[in-house]
Design a protein around this motif. Structure first.
Motif, PDB file in Angstrom:
ATOM      1  N   GLY A 222       7.926 -10.417  -1.503  1.00 24.40           N
ATOM      2  CA  GLY A 222       8.936  -9.373  -1.521  1.00 24.40           C
ATOM      3  C   GLY A 222       9.226  -8.846  -2.910  1.00 24.40           C
ATOM      4  N   GLY A 223       8.896  -9.628  -3.947  1.00 25.31           N
ATOM      5  CA  GLY A 223       9.144  -9.180  -5.313  1.00 25.31           C
ATOM      6  C   GLY A 223       7.843  -9.055  -6.084  1.00 25.31           C
ATOM      7  N   SER A 224       7.892  -9.382  -7.349  1.00 23.61           N
ATOM      8  CA  SER A 224       6.695  -9.278  -8.178  1.00 23.61           C
ATOM      9  C   SER A 224       5.816 -10.521  -7.998  1.00 23.61           C
ATOM     10  CB  SER A 224       7.088  -9.128  -9.644  1.00 23.61           C
ATOM     11  OG  SER A 224       7.775 -10.285 -10.094  1.00 23.61           O
ATOM     12  N   ALA A 225       4.528 -10.328  -8.244  1.00 23.42           N
ATOM     13  CA  ALA A 225       3.565 -11.428  -8.155  1.00 23.42           C
ATOM     14  C   ALA A 225       2.669 -11.376  -9.383  1.00 23.42           C
ATOM     15  CB  ALA A 225       2.733 -11.324  -6.884  1.00 23.42           C
ATOM     16  N   SER A 226       2.545 -12.515 -10.060  1.00 22.51           N
ATOM     17  CA  SER A 226       1.727 -12.565 -11.264  1.00 22.51           C
ATOM     18  C   SER A 226       0.714 -13.704 -11.149  1.00 22.51           C
ATOM     19  CB  SER A 226       2.610 -12.770 -12.510  1.00 22.51           C
ATOM     20  OG  SER A 226       1.804 -12.849 -13.674  1.00 22.51           O
ATOM     21  N   PHE A 227      -0.570 -13.349 -11.312  1.00 22.64           N
ATOM     22  CA  PHE A 227      -1.671 -14.316 -11.278  1.00 22.64           C
ATOM     23  C   PHE A 227      -2.449 -14.246 -12.593  1.00 22.64           C
ATOM     24  CE2 PHE A 227      -0.651 -13.221  -6.959  1.00 22.64           C
ATOM     25  CZ  PHE A 227      -0.875 -14.361  -6.202  1.00 22.64           C
ATOM     26  N   ASP A 228      -1.810 -13.839 -13.668  1.00 23.65           N
ATOM     27  CA  ASP A 228      -2.506 -13.631 -14.936  1.00 23.65           C
ATOM     28  C   ASP A 228      -3.159 -14.922 -15.424  1.00 23.65           C
ATOM     29  OD1 ASP A 228      -1.579 -11.086 -14.793  1.00 23.65           O
ATOM     30  OD2 ASP A 228      -0.046 -11.292 -16.358  1.00 23.65           O
ATOM     31  N   GLY A 229      -4.450 -14.835 -15.771  1.00 22.33           N
ATOM     32  CA  GLY A 229      -5.162 -15.982 -16.328  1.00 22.33           C
ATOM     33  C   GLY A 229      -5.481 -17.074 -15.333  1.00 22.33           C
ATOM     34  N   ALA A 230      -5.230 -16.847 -14.053  1.00 25.91           N
ATOM     35  CA  ALA A 230      -5.520 -17.888 -13.056  1.00 25.91           C
ATOM     36  C   ALA A 230      -7.028 -18.023 -12.855  1.00 25.91           C
ATOM     37  CB  ALA A 230      -4.839 -17.550 -11.739  1.00 25.91           C
ATOM     38  N   ALA A 231      -7.441 -19.222 -12.454  1.00 24.51           N
ATOM     39  CA  ALA A 231      -8.858 -19.491 -12.185  1.00 24.51           C
ATOM     40  C   ALA A 231      -8.972 -20.017 -10.771  1.00 24.51           C
ATOM     41  CB  ALA A 231      -9.417 -20.503 -13.183  1.00 24.51           C
ATOM     42  N   PHE A 232      -9.644 -19.226  -9.909  1.00 27.50           N
ATOM     43  CA  PHE A 232      -9.802 -19.585  -8.506  1.00 27.50           C
ATOM     44  C   PHE A 232     -11.252 -19.959  -8.230  1.00 27.50           C
ATOM     45  CE2 PHE A 232      -6.332 -16.504  -8.694  1.00 27.50           C
ATOM     46  CZ  PHE A 232      -5.332 -17.147  -7.984  1.00 27.50           C
ATOM     47  N   ASP A 233     -11.440 -21.080  -7.542  1.00 31.09           N
ATOM     48  CA  ASP A 233     -12.789 -21.373  -7.068  1.00 31.09           C
ATOM     49  C   ASP A 233     -13.081 -20.536  -5.825  1.00 31.09           C
ATOM     50  OD1 ASP A 233     -15.238 -23.009  -7.242  1.00 31.09           O
ATOM     51  OD2 ASP A 233     -14.573 -23.770  -5.301  1.00 31.09           O
ATOM     52  N   GLY A 234     -12.070 -20.277  -5.053  1.00 34.91           N
ATOM     53  CA  GLY A 234     -12.179 -19.404  -3.885  1.00 34.91           C
ATOM     54  C   GLY A 234     -10.794 -18.934  -3.488  1.00 34.91           C
ATOM     55  N   LEU A 235     -10.650 -17.657  -3.188  1.00 33.75           N
ATOM     56  CA  LEU A 235      -9.343 -17.109  -2.827  1.00 33.75           C
ATOM     57  C   LEU A 235      -9.487 -16.279  -1.562  1.00 33.75           C
ATOM     58  CD1 LEU A 235      -6.349 -16.433  -3.357  1.00 33.75           C
ATOM     59  CD2 LEU A 235      -7.134 -14.517  -4.768  1.00 33.75           C
ATOM     60  N   SER A 236      -8.641 -16.576  -0.576  1.00 33.68           N
ATOM     61  CA  SER A 236      -8.586 -15.785   0.650  1.00 33.68           C
ATOM     62  C   SER A 236      -7.178 -15.217   0.762  1.00 33.68           C
ATOM     63  CB  SER A 236      -8.906 -16.662   1.867  1.00 33.68           C
ATOM     64  OG  SER A 236      -8.858 -15.901   3.052  1.00 33.68           O
TER      65      SER A 236
END
Length: 451
Positions: A294-308
């Motif tokens: 509902g608000g802001s979302a920050s994924f800066d610099g994140a490292a995902f092996d897999g994202l769905s």
């Protein structure tokens, strides 16, 4: 293997008559010799010679008797010596057998004593273990009872009692974590302030022991908070092992900044206010399918092996700056209502954004697409910025809709992008990829076609 000892012969006592027989034999032998010699002496013709021979005969007979007696005496002495030696050996054998028997008795006694001591130690250890388990059970039961009390203050005491119990007893930590998760999964009531504070405390107890760089770290604790209602949940820097937040309701600001996700991190159908995933390091799949922010979302610099992240919605701005996506990543049917930026992100695996909708600006500035990138049926409601993006593999924008300016300035493609039936509003600011074929449909729309 036991060695059979030779059987000792029974010692027989010499009868008295055997000595008498020996004496008689000696006397008879002497008499026989004397008789023979006297007979020979009587045959002499001269009286003097005959007397001399008779004296010699008597002397010889006595000598024979004496010699025979001496021989018998020697035999008796030899027998006495033999008997003495046998007796000595017998005494030595008896003494050795007695010593061996005493040694066996001593060894058996020592073995029995050791076994008895071990048995006593086991009984003592078992008694101590039982006493400790009973005390632990009593403490655990009492803490759980406090957690179920109607008074918020008493419930807070129960939370701290459980935490102290887990800190002192590592084997109970998974159970205690499961109890705290179950408490947070229970209905939260009507938002009563005291209950909210209890739930915040339960959250802090859990996350306080999930930071690997802290002395109070509880390793291998898993969180099952599916459907839980969480307030200002702070998992920054935590190590999350197979954590399950499916359908959880996060109110306030939620942060997973700097967290390490080991195994799967399940956030499907979760509801967030503001959420921060900056510098998240996930070595397993992160599932955000159906999530609503509902608000802001920050994924800066994140490292995902897999994202769905299928069928999710972001009502506020969303930022994925410098994020790294390893395995195939999907944002299919996801809606970004405000600006969304993936500036300088890297997609190592394939990316799928089919049927995705961007209500605000969509920035893919300097993004690197190492694998296939699919933007089919994607709707760009505002600017679509792919300036300086690099597409190492296929790129497909078929049937996409650009409702504002699209810019691919200085973008690099290893092969011509597919744009079949993509449409864009008429805008002088468009910067299409080199070689793109654009046709006018009407006064408002342009049509992009593949060569």
């Amino acid at each position: 293997m036991a060695v059979d000892k030779p059987t000792a012969h029974q010692l027989r006592v010499m009868p008295w008559w055997l000595v008498l027989v020996g004496l008689l034999v000696a006397a008879a032998l002497g008499w026989l010799v004397l008789d023979l010699l006297l007979t020979e002496a009587d045959r002499a013709s001269q009286p003097d010679t005959r007397a001399t021979l008779r004296i010699d005969a008597i002397r010889t007979g006595l000598t024979v008797v004496a010699g025979t007696g001496g021989g018998l005496a020697l035999l008796l002495a030899a027998r006495r010596q033999w008997i003495t030696e046998r007796a000595q050996r017998h005494q030595e054998d008896v003494a050795a057998q007695d010593q061996a028997h005493r040694d066996r008795v001593q060894s058996h006694a020592e073995a029995v004593a050791v076994a008895a001591q071990r048995h006593q130690d086991r009984q003592s250890s078992a008694a101590e273990h039982d006493a400790a388990e009973r005390r632990l059970t009593e403490l655990y039961t009492r803490a759980v009872e406090l957690l179920g009390n109607d008074s918020a203050a008493v419930r807070l005491g129960g939370l701290h009692a459980l935490e102290r119990l887990g800190q002192d007893n590592p084997g109970q930590r998974p159970t205690i974590a499961a109890v705290l998760c179950a408490y947070l999964r229970m209905p939260a009531g009507n938002g009563e302030p005291r209950e909210t504070e209890v739930r915040r405390t339960a959250q802090r107890v859990l996350t306080r022991h999930l930071r690997a760089d802290d002395a109070a770290y509880w390793p291998e604790v898993t969180l099952d908070l599916a459907g839980a209602r969480l307030v200002d949940f702070d998992a920054a820097g935590c190590t999350l092992v197979d954590a399950n937040f499916t359908a959880a309701a996060f109110t306030g600001t939620t942060t997973f900044a700097g967290a390490a996700a080991r195994g799967r991190l399940l956030l499907g159908a979760a509801v967030f206010g503001d959420v921060v995933f900056d510098d998240l390091n996930a070595d397993g799949e992160v599932v955000l399918d159906g999530a609503r922010v509902g608000g802001s979302a920050s994924f800066d610099g994140a490292a995902f092996d897999g994202l769905s992240c299928r069928r999710s919605s972001f009502a506020g701005p969303a930022s994925f700056r410098r994020a790294t996506f390893g395995q195939p990543t999907s944002f299919d049917a996801t809606r970004f209502e405000e600006d969304a930026t993936f500036r300088e992100a890297e997609f190592v695996g394939a990316l799928s954004m089919e049927h995705t909708e961007f209500g605000g600006s969509a920035s893919f500035h300097a993004v690197r697409f190492t694998n296939m990138a699919l933007f089919r049926w994607t709707i760009f409601g505002a600017e679509a910025l792919f300036d300086r993006a690099r597409f190492t593999d296929a790129a497909n924008f078929g049937r996409a809709r650009f409702h504002s300016m699209a810019s691919f300035r200085d973008a690099q493609f290893s092969r011509p992008p597919q744009v079949d039936q993509a449409r864009a509003v008429t805008d002088p600011g468009h910067r299409w990829p080199t070689g793109a074929v654009v046709e006018r449909l009407d006064d408002d729309w342009l049509l992009l076609v593949d060569r």
